[in-house]
Design an enzyme around this catalytic site. Structure first.
Site, mmCIF file in Angstrom:
data_model
loop_
_atom_site.group_PDB
_atom_site.id
_atom_site.type_symbol
_atom_site.label_atom_id
_atom_site.label_comp_id
_atom_site.label_asym_id
_atom_site.label_seq_id
_atom_site.Cartn_x
_atom_site.Cartn_y
_atom_site.Cartn_z
ATOM 1 N N ARG A 65 20.043 -8.758 -0.516
ATOM 2 C CA ARG A 65 20.130 -10.206 -0.282
ATOM 3 C C ARG A 65 18.836 -10.767 0.317
ATOM 4 O O ARG A 65 18.452 -11.913 0.050
ATOM 5 C CB ARG A 65 21.321 -10.460 0.647
ATOM 6 C CG ARG A 65 21.731 -11.905 0.732
ATOM 7 C CD ARG A 65 23.036 -12.034 1.500
ATOM 8 N NE ARG A 65 23.401 -13.429 1.684
ATOM 9 C CZ ARG A 65 23.797 -13.944 2.842
ATOM 10 N NH1 ARG A 65 23.904 -13.180 3.920
ATOM 11 N NH2 ARG A 65 24.097 -15.223 2.927
ATOM 12 N N HIS A 69 16.898 -14.295 -0.629
ATOM 13 C CA HIS A 69 16.672 -15.376 0.337
ATOM 14 C C HIS A 69 15.180 -15.591 0.576
ATOM 15 O O HIS A 69 14.754 -16.683 0.933
ATOM 16 C CB HIS A 69 17.407 -15.079 1.651
ATOM 17 C CG HIS A 69 18.870 -15.410 1.569
ATOM 18 N ND1 HIS A 69 19.532 -16.151 2.530
ATOM 19 C CD2 HIS A 69 19.794 -15.127 0.625
ATOM 20 C CE1 HIS A 69 20.801 -16.296 2.171
ATOM 21 N NE2 HIS A 69 20.991 -15.670 1.028
ATOM 22 N N VAL A 73 12.988 -19.515 -1.003
ATOM 23 C CA VAL A 73 12.383 -20.441 -0.039
ATOM 24 C C VAL A 73 10.894 -20.111 0.057
ATOM 25 O O VAL A 73 10.524 -19.019 0.481
ATOM 26 C CB VAL A 73 13.064 -20.303 1.354
ATOM 27 C CG1 VAL A 73 12.472 -21.312 2.321
ATOM 28 C CG2 VAL A 73 14.572 -20.482 1.235
ATOM 29 N N SER A 79 8.360 -14.884 3.813
ATOM 30 C CA SER A 79 8.506 -15.884 4.887
ATOM 31 C C SER A 79 9.842 -15.711 5.611
ATOM 32 O O SER A 79 9.976 -16.088 6.775
ATOM 33 C CB SER A 79 8.378 -17.303 4.326
ATOM 34 O OG SER A 79 9.261 -17.496 3.243
ATOM 35 N N GLU A 91 12.532 -19.525 9.156
ATOM 36 C CA GLU A 91 13.631 -19.434 8.171
ATOM 37 C C GLU A 91 14.783 -18.567 8.641
ATOM 38 O O GLU A 91 15.946 -18.896 8.466
ATOM 39 C CB GLU A 91 13.110 -18.809 6.860
ATOM 40 C CG GLU A 91 12.430 -19.767 5.928
ATOM 41 C CD GLU A 91 11.721 -19.043 4.788
ATOM 42 O OE1 GLU A 91 12.260 -18.062 4.243
ATOM 43 O OE2 GLU A 91 10.599 -19.458 4.454
ATOM 44 N N ASN A 97 20.655 -18.590 6.912
ATOM 45 C CA ASN A 97 20.149 -17.216 7.013
ATOM 46 C C ASN A 97 20.732 -16.444 8.185
ATOM 47 O O ASN A 97 20.340 -15.298 8.416
ATOM 48 C CB ASN A 97 18.612 -17.227 7.116
ATOM 49 C CG ASN A 97 17.967 -17.446 5.758
ATOM 50 O OD1 ASN A 97 18.581 -17.170 4.729
ATOM 51 N ND2 ASN A 97 16.747 -17.956 5.763
ATOM 52 N N HIS A 194 26.812 -9.708 -6.179
ATOM 53 C CA HIS A 194 27.979 -9.707 -5.291
ATOM 54 C C HIS A 194 28.951 -8.577 -5.631
ATOM 55 O O HIS A 194 30.046 -8.535 -5.094
ATOM 56 C CB HIS A 194 28.676 -11.076 -5.330
ATOM 57 C CG HIS A 194 27.866 -12.168 -4.690
ATOM 58 N ND1 HIS A 194 28.187 -13.500 -4.757
ATOM 59 C CD2 HIS A 194 26.722 -12.116 -3.950
ATOM 60 C CE1 HIS A 194 27.292 -14.212 -4.102
ATOM 61 N NE2 HIS A 194 26.379 -13.400 -3.601
ATOM 62 N N THR A 195 28.537 -7.666 -6.483
ATOM 63 C CA THR A 195 29.303 -6.435 -6.688
ATOM 64 C C THR A 195 29.168 -5.509 -5.492
ATOM 65 O O THR A 195 29.946 -4.565 -5.335
ATOM 66 C CB THR A 195 28.847 -5.698 -7.973
ATOM 67 O OG1 THR A 195 29.558 -4.474 -8.078
ATOM 68 C CG2 THR A 195 27.366 -5.376 -7.958
ATOM 69 N N ASP A 239 33.533 -7.327 -3.595
ATOM 70 C CA ASP A 239 34.120 -6.683 -4.783
ATOM 71 C C ASP A 239 35.005 -5.567 -4.240
ATOM 72 O O ASP A 239 34.583 -4.405 -4.156
ATOM 73 C CB ASP A 239 32.988 -6.143 -5.677
ATOM 74 C CG ASP A 239 33.514 -5.374 -6.883
ATOM 75 O OD1 ASP A 239 34.729 -5.434 -7.167
ATOM 76 O OD2 ASP A 239 32.693 -4.699 -7.538
ATOM 77 N N ASP A 247 28.347 -2.125 -9.815
ATOM 78 C CA ASP A 247 29.022 -1.961 -11.104
ATOM 79 C C ASP A 247 29.444 -3.342 -11.637
ATOM 80 O O ASP A 247 29.011 -4.364 -11.107
ATOM 81 C CB ASP A 247 30.232 -1.022 -10.958
ATOM 82 C CG ASP A 247 31.210 -1.510 -9.887
ATOM 83 O OD1 ASP A 247 31.162 -2.712 -9.514
ATOM 84 O OD2 ASP A 247 32.036 -0.708 -9.420
HETATM 85 C C1 HEM Z 1 24.331 -17.965 -6.854
HETATM 86 C C2 HEM Z 1 24.171 -18.403 -5.634
HETATM 87 C C3 HEM Z 1 24.534 -17.575 -4.447
HETATM 88 C C4 HEM Z 1 25.247 -17.988 -3.380
HETATM 89 C C5 HEM Z 1 25.828 -19.363 -3.148
HETATM 90 C C6 HEM Z 1 25.378 -16.864 -2.491
HETATM 91 C C7 HEM Z 1 26.025 -16.886 -1.273
HETATM 92 C C8 HEM Z 1 26.331 -15.774 -0.537
HETATM 93 C C9 HEM Z 1 27.152 -15.764 0.641
HETATM 94 C C10 HEM Z 1 27.747 -16.988 1.312
HETATM 95 C C11 HEM Z 1 27.285 -14.488 1.047
HETATM 96 C C12 HEM Z 1 28.084 -13.992 2.245
HETATM 97 C C13 HEM Z 1 27.334 -14.229 3.520
HETATM 98 C C14 HEM Z 1 28.218 -14.012 4.722
HETATM 99 O O1 HEM Z 1 29.125 -14.804 4.913
HETATM 100 O O2 HEM Z 1 27.994 -13.035 5.455
HETATM 101 C C15 HEM Z 1 26.541 -13.671 0.143
HETATM 102 C C16 HEM Z 1 26.416 -12.311 0.225
HETATM 103 C C17 HEM Z 1 25.583 -11.573 -0.565
HETATM 104 N N1 HEM Z 1 24.739 -12.058 -1.531
HETATM 105 FE FE1 HEM Z 1 24.782 -13.897 -2.328
HETATM 106 N N2 HEM Z 1 24.735 -15.798 -3.034
HETATM 107 C C18 HEM Z 1 24.191 -16.182 -4.226
HETATM 108 C C19 HEM Z 1 23.397 -15.418 -5.056
HETATM 109 C C20 HEM Z 1 22.949 -14.165 -4.722
HETATM 110 C C21 HEM Z 1 21.880 -13.471 -5.385
HETATM 111 C C22 HEM Z 1 21.031 -14.059 -6.502
HETATM 112 C C23 HEM Z 1 21.760 -12.254 -4.795
HETATM 113 C C24 HEM Z 1 20.785 -11.147 -5.072
HETATM 114 C C25 HEM Z 1 20.155 -10.987 -6.197
HETATM 115 C C26 HEM Z 1 22.781 -12.181 -3.772
HETATM 116 C C27 HEM Z 1 23.053 -11.070 -3.008
HETATM 117 C C28 HEM Z 1 24.045 -11.014 -2.046
HETATM 118 C C29 HEM Z 1 24.484 -9.781 -1.428
HETATM 119 C C30 HEM Z 1 24.016 -8.393 -1.774
HETATM 120 C C31 HEM Z 1 25.444 -10.140 -0.471
HETATM 121 C C32 HEM Z 1 26.174 -9.205 0.495
HETATM 122 C C33 HEM Z 1 25.393 -9.191 1.820
HETATM 123 C C34 HEM Z 1 25.946 -8.236 2.862
HETATM 124 O O3 HEM Z 1 26.617 -7.265 2.527
HETATM 125 O O4 HEM Z 1 25.657 -8.480 4.061
HETATM 126 N N3 HEM Z 1 23.445 -13.358 -3.739
HETATM 127 N N4 HEM Z 1 25.968 -14.471 -0.814
#
Ligand code: HEM
Length: 320
Positions: A65, A69, A73, A79, A91, A97, A194-195, A239, A247
């Site tokens: 993630r 992020h 930005v 940054s 940031e 963040n 988000h897998t 997931d 996956d």
């Molecule tokens: C499409 C728009 C996206 C939105 C609105 C979004 C939003 C979020 C949010 C709200 C969380 C949970 C944060 C929390 O409450 O702790 C999250 C987790 C995560 N996001 Fe996204 N995300 C997006 C796209 C992406 C992209 C493009 C990637 C990477 C290529 C990504 C990778 C991740 C990962 C791996 C997690 C899990 C983080 C953890 O285990 O701490 N996300 N995302």
């Protein structure tokens, strides 16, 4: 006459290697950028990630993630790693963040790289390579990462609001990604990240305590058991059941109206993203894996600093 036009025709062909060499020297990213200056760079990062994913597999999510992020930005310039300084909130202290993590891992990797090749490997490249390695080590795809990014010197908390929000609908998401030069296909593919990983209840509570018809009522009931209203601490698997395995489980969830965030569920609201979700929810992962590598390379190109721009930070959390 004929020989003159032949000359004009062949001249660009003869010179093209020279010009493409120049383009590289002018600062385009390229695979193997450190092969002369720090040949072990990628191996050092990979060895560290192997240890991390073996002993703390849940760090894969935050580490993937971070690169996203960072890139959304000010481009992929690290940054996101800078600490607030001189009264200027950075940031990482911006509200979107505050649930990021994994900074300590990046610092450890940077110390190792500085020991091997001082002042050579940028923090922005570390983020891109770490993201690739954690995906591969979570049983996901492996792809070649073009490198040569340099690090920025500016980080402003309020700019973190440029990130897409979990409450966004499909047109906001498409527009946000388009603003970064990413397509509808990139949106649906990169959302597949988000897998792996987890989310705080606060990122989706309005869905389960509102009257959102787009969520499977049984799934919403299970989530309400885990997340009481105003819960700020509980973490929920994005997931469920394969939270450390990269996956196609995410697409199965979304296709069954069990997307956790509104932004996940929204992928069913556009014909192109919906078709992709449904395709990936059945069958093998090979197409998704290839697409994910391609879209990550595209994301990794957003607004990069190259050539003489920026700097190579000595420490990822502070400018030199
Ligand atoms: C499409 C728009 C996206 C939105 C609105 C979004 C939003 C979020 C949010 C709200 C969380 C949970 C944060 C929390 O409450 O702790 C999250 C987790 C995560 N996001 Fe996204 N995300 C997006 C796209 C992406 C992209 C493009 C990637 C990477 C290529 C990504 C990778 C991740 C990962 C791996 C997690 C899990 C983080 C953890 O285990 O701490 N996300 N995302």
């Amino acid at each position: 006459m004929a020989s003159k036009s032949l000359f004009v025709f062949f001249l660009p062909l003869v010179l093209s290697p020279f010009f493409s060499g120049c383009a590289e020297a002018q600062g385009g990213l390229r695979v193997g950028y450190y092969s002369q200056t720090c040949p072990k760079a990628e191996a050092i990062i990979n060895a560290e990630m192997r240890k991390i994913i073996k002993y703390a597999p849940s760090l894969g999510g935050p580490l993937l993630r971070l690169h996203f992020h960072d890139c959304f930005v000010r481009g992929c310039d690290a940054s996101v790693l800078l600490n607030s300084a001189n009264g200027q909130a950075a940031e990482k202290d911006g509200i979107p963040n505050q649930s990021l993590g994994g900074y300590g891992v990046i610092d450890v990797v940077k110390v190792k790289l500085e020991k091997a090749c001082p002042g050579v490997v940028s923090c922005a490249d570390i983020l891109a390579l770490v993201a690739r390695d954690v995906v591969a080590l979570s049983k996901g795809p492996y792809w070649q990462v073009p490198t040569g990014r340099r690090d920025g010197t500016v980080s402003i908390a309020s700019e973190a609001f440029q990130l897409p929000r979990p409450t966004d609908g499909i047109s906001q998401l498409i527009q946000n990604f388009a603003g970064k030069g990413l397509s509808v296909q990139d949106l649906v593919v990169l959302s597949g990240a988000h897998t792996i990983g987890v989310s705080h209840c606060s990122s989706f509570s309005s869905r389960i305590y509102g009257s959102d018809p787009s969520i499977d009522p049984k799934y919403a009931a299970t989530l309400r058991m885990k997340c009481k209203p105003k819960d700020l601490t509980t973490l929920v698997q994005m997931d469920p059941g394969s939270v450390t395995t990269f996956d196609t489980g995410y697409y199965k969830q979304v296709s069954g109206n069990r997307g956790l965030l509104n932004s996940d569920a929204a992928l069913l609201q556009n014909p192109q993203t919906k078709a992709y979700v449904l395709r990936q929810s059945t069958g093998s992962a090979s197409q998704f894996f290839k697409d994910f590598g391609d879209s990550m390379v595209k994301m990794g190109n957003i607004g990069v600093l190259t050539g003489a721009a920026g700097q190579i930070r000595k420490k990822c959390f502070a400018v030199n």
